[in-house]
Scaffold this active site. Structure first.
Site, mmCIF file in Angstrom:
data_model
loop_
_atom_site.group_PDB
_atom_site.id
_atom_site.type_symbol
_atom_site.label_atom_id
_atom_site.label_comp_id
_atom_site.label_asym_id
_atom_site.label_seq_id
_atom_site.Cartn_x
_atom_site.Cartn_y
_atom_site.Cartn_z
ATOM 1 N N HIS A 171 -5.435 -8.182 -32.825
ATOM 2 C CA HIS A 171 -3.982 -8.372 -32.923
ATOM 3 C C HIS A 171 -3.294 -7.716 -31.735
ATOM 4 C CE1 HIS A 171 -4.441 -4.412 -34.767
ATOM 5 N NE2 HIS A 171 -3.132 -4.219 -34.745
ATOM 6 N N HIS A 217 -1.095 -5.312 -31.105
ATOM 7 C CA HIS A 217 -0.626 -3.931 -30.917
ATOM 8 C C HIS A 217 -1.299 -3.259 -29.715
ATOM 9 C CE1 HIS A 217 0.985 -3.453 -35.294
ATOM 10 N NE2 HIS A 217 1.877 -3.983 -34.483
ATOM 11 N N ASP A 274 -2.324 -0.300 -29.051
ATOM 12 C CA ASP A 274 -3.516 0.549 -29.202
ATOM 13 C C ASP A 274 -4.792 -0.287 -29.371
ATOM 14 O OD1 ASP A 274 -2.328 0.040 -31.873
ATOM 15 O OD2 ASP A 274 -3.946 1.308 -32.626
ATOM 16 N N HIS A 275 -4.630 -1.617 -29.381
ATOM 17 C CA HIS A 275 -5.788 -2.517 -29.474
ATOM 18 C C HIS A 275 -5.946 -3.378 -28.218
ATOM 19 C CE1 HIS A 275 -6.261 -1.862 -33.925
ATOM 20 N NE2 HIS A 275 -5.088 -1.329 -33.658
ATOM 21 N N HIS A 281 -0.579 -7.151 -41.569
ATOM 22 C CA HIS A 281 -0.254 -6.034 -40.663
ATOM 23 C C HIS A 281 0.587 -6.578 -39.506
ATOM 24 C CE1 HIS A 281 -0.824 -2.350 -38.359
ATOM 25 N NE2 HIS A 281 -1.373 -3.025 -37.370
ATOM 26 N N ASP A 297 -6.813 -3.725 -37.968
ATOM 27 C CA ASP A 297 -5.971 -2.886 -38.831
ATOM 28 C C ASP A 297 -5.629 -3.566 -40.162
ATOM 29 O OD1 ASP A 297 -5.968 -1.034 -36.803
ATOM 30 O OD2 ASP A 297 -3.861 -1.311 -36.241
ATOM 31 N N HIS A 345 -9.398 2.360 -37.292
ATOM 32 C CA HIS A 345 -8.835 3.719 -37.301
ATOM 33 C C HIS A 345 -9.558 4.645 -38.277
ATOM 34 C CE1 HIS A 345 -5.169 3.047 -34.853
ATOM 35 N NE2 HIS A 345 -5.206 1.824 -35.358
HETATM 36 FE FE FE Z 1 -3.967 0.126 -34.644
HETATM 37 ZN ZN ZN Z 2 -2.112 -2.352 -35.380
#
Ligand code: FE
Ligand code: ZN
Length: 263
Positions: A61, A63, A65-66, A120, A137, A175
């Site tokens: 996805h 985001h 942090d990915h 999410h 996530d 995570h």
């Molecule tokens: Fe994340």
């Molecule tokens: Zn995420």
């Protein structure tokens, strides 16, 4: 407790990133495929240390942090395939995939099917195959992702898609949220003996700084309240907390998610 389910020639290693992300790295002796590289540097360091050539990137996805490492990785490695959600909103994706598509990774001798799991985020996908699920996530051990874009109904449906996979499926979440999730799960189900036992295992692992992931779907079905909205103990606990009658499973899920958001 869960172990690697792949044949010996393929290893799946967590590359820690930021505070609590794992960038899962599937590798044989020569090639590596990484899932959700939020940061390029730990991936490059891992590949160098293990003499691996990066063969592909999988993205679940949008985001940061990915996806944050895509730019540096693609500029470091020539013609690197980047496989992820359709929509054109993620810079660097070279192959967009949707529900049912097959992702072929010949250099590590693997093929994964794509599951669309909105909730999410709306673009969220997961990769399933070889008794493994890379779910980003969407599902966490003892928890699930926050609803940033999707509705509770969408997330509930996505989690049910995962729940219907074989119980032996090994789940690679992104995570290390497990202990906080278990603390919440215990508030929902204080008498769940599997959960109490799991809590001890998590404490033991974390006290040694070891990952609690991957996890088995079979384990999640016994301890994860978000996969247990059909269980009487969970339903009664959520109804008591919400202080109102809840007509169906989606209503239970909706209140459970809200409860966790404020926990
Ligand atoms: Fe994340
Ligand atoms: Zn995420």
């Amino acid at each position: 407790m869960p172990t690697n389910s792949f044949p010996a020639e393929l290893t799946v290693s967590p590359i820690p990133a930021f505070d609590d992300n794992y960038i899962w790295c599937l590798h044989n002796e020569q090639y590596a495929v990484v899932v959700d590289p939020g940061d390029a540097d730990p991936v490059l360091a891992f590949c160098e240390q293990h003499h691996l050539q990066l063969a592909a990137i999988l993205i679940t996805h949008h985001h940061r942090d990915h996806t944050g490492g895509i730019g540096k990785l693609t500029s470091t490695v020539n013609e690197l395939p980047v496989i992820g959600p359709r929509g054109g909103h993620i810079t660097g994706i070279t192959k967009s995939v949707a529900q049912g598509d097959l992702v072929k990774l010949p250099l590590i001798n693997r093929e994964f099917s794509v599951l669309e799991v909105p909730g999410h985020t709306l673009d969220h996908i997961a990769f399933v195959g070889h008794n493994a699920l890379f779910c980003g996530d969407t599902l966490f051990s003892a928890g699930c992702g926050r609803l940033f874009e999707g509705t509770p109904g969408q997330m509930h449906r996505s989690l049910n898609k995962i729940k219907r996979l074989p119980a032996s499926t090994v789940i690679y979440c992104t995570h290390e949220y497990t202990q906080a999730n278990v603390n919440f799960a215990l508030a929902v189900e204080p008498d769940n003996s599997a959960l109490l036992e799991y809590d001890q295992w998590v404490k033991d692992m974390r006290s040694q700084q070891l990952p609690t992931l991957p996890t088995l779907l079979a384990t999640q079905i016994t301890i994860n309240p978000f996969l247990r909205c059909d269980i009487t103990a969970v339903k009664e606990s959520v109804i008591a907390q919400a202080n109102t009658e809840l007509s169906d499973e989606i209503a239970v899920f909706t209140h459970l998610r809200q409860w966790k958001d404020n926990f």
